[in-house]
Scaffold this active site. Sequence first.
Site, short mmCIF file in Angstrom:
data_model
loop_
_atom_site.label_atom_id
_atom_site.label_comp_id
_atom_site.label_asym_id
_atom_site.label_seq_id
_atom_site.Cartn_x
_atom_site.Cartn_y
_atom_site.Cartn_z
N ASP A 289 16.98 49.92 56.86
CA ASP A 289 17.59 49.47 55.61
C ASP A 289 16.44 48.97 54.71
OD1 ASP A 289 19.89 48.28 54.04
OD2 ASP A 289 18.79 46.47 54.56
N ASP B 222 19.94 44.37 57.99
CA ASP B 222 20.07 42.92 57.87
C ASP B 222 21.49 42.43 57.67
OD1 ASP B 222 20.07 44.08 55.19
OD2 ASP B 222 19.99 42.02 54.45
N ASP C 26 16.76 46.60 51.26
CA ASP C 26 16.89 45.25 50.70
C ASP C 26 17.28 44.24 51.79
OD1 ASP C 26 16.45 45.99 47.96
OD2 ASP C 26 18.48 46.80 47.89
O1 PGA Z 1 21.34 47.56 47.11
C1 PGA Z 1 22.20 47.14 47.90
O2 PGA Z 1 23.33 46.75 47.58
C2 PGA Z 1 21.83 47.06 49.35
O3 PGA Z 1 20.64 47.70 49.67
P1 PGA Z 1 20.30 47.88 51.22
O4 PGA Z 1 21.30 48.88 51.76
O5 PGA Z 1 18.89 48.39 51.22
O6 PGA Z 1 20.42 46.54 51.86
MG MG Z 2 20.09 45.21 53.37
#
Ligand code: PGA
Ligand code: MG
Length: 212
Positions: A7, A162, A9
């Site tokens: 992942d 996360d 963010d």
């Molecule tokens: O941009 C988002 O809402 C989440 O991004 P992610 O899947 O990398 O945690």
């Molecule tokens: Mg994330």
Amino acid sequence: MARIVFDLDGTLIDSVPDIAAAANATLAEVGVAPLSLAEARGFVGEGAGVFVERMAQARGLSEPARLMPRFLHHYERAVGLTEIYPGVAASLDALARAGHRLGLCTNKPARPTEAVLAHLGWQERFEVVLAGDSLPSRKPDPAPLRAAFDALGDGPMIYVGDSEIDAEAARRAGVPFLIYTPGYRSADLQDLPHAAAFDDWSEVLAIVATMA
Ligand SMILES: O=C(O)COP(=O)(O)O
Ligand SMILES: [Mg+2]
């Protein structure tokens, strides 16, 4: 050797300061008070559309779809406040050196994803990058995760994320989930199915060795 999908963010990067800045530039244009970092953090996870809906609801704005083009305009330029979590770069290098194949599966839209990967010098870091709008569905639908693993060939699979969205996507894809606990999760750790948890990226190579 394993196929490892990450992942973005809240897992590899702390991007909420940039996402909040993009949100607040959008809100300023319509004369509305900014989000705090904590509010913005709570709205991240299910992609830009859901983020903007939550932002609009929090500020009593109707028609969130109207805000989307402006939010995306700011979002794909918002890279300067993002920080890689400590130890991530060395850990990714070590995993790649050990022969593992690395992919990225994020709900962040493709343009801000490409912008931040370029900013970090990570254009070549992952063999496959699937963003929130790369396919018709996004996490927690398992399809993007499955597509990312398919692109990495054969071998044991590990998904590193996360949040509750990641835990659910991994469960639905039938992939062991490794959770980074300092990220943007709002659920309790014990309520999220996971094969292993870590809070220090220097542990990941050894954890992967026990899983793959
Ligand atoms: O941009 C988002 O809402 C989440 O991004 P992610 O899947 O990398 O945690
Ligand atoms: Mg994330």
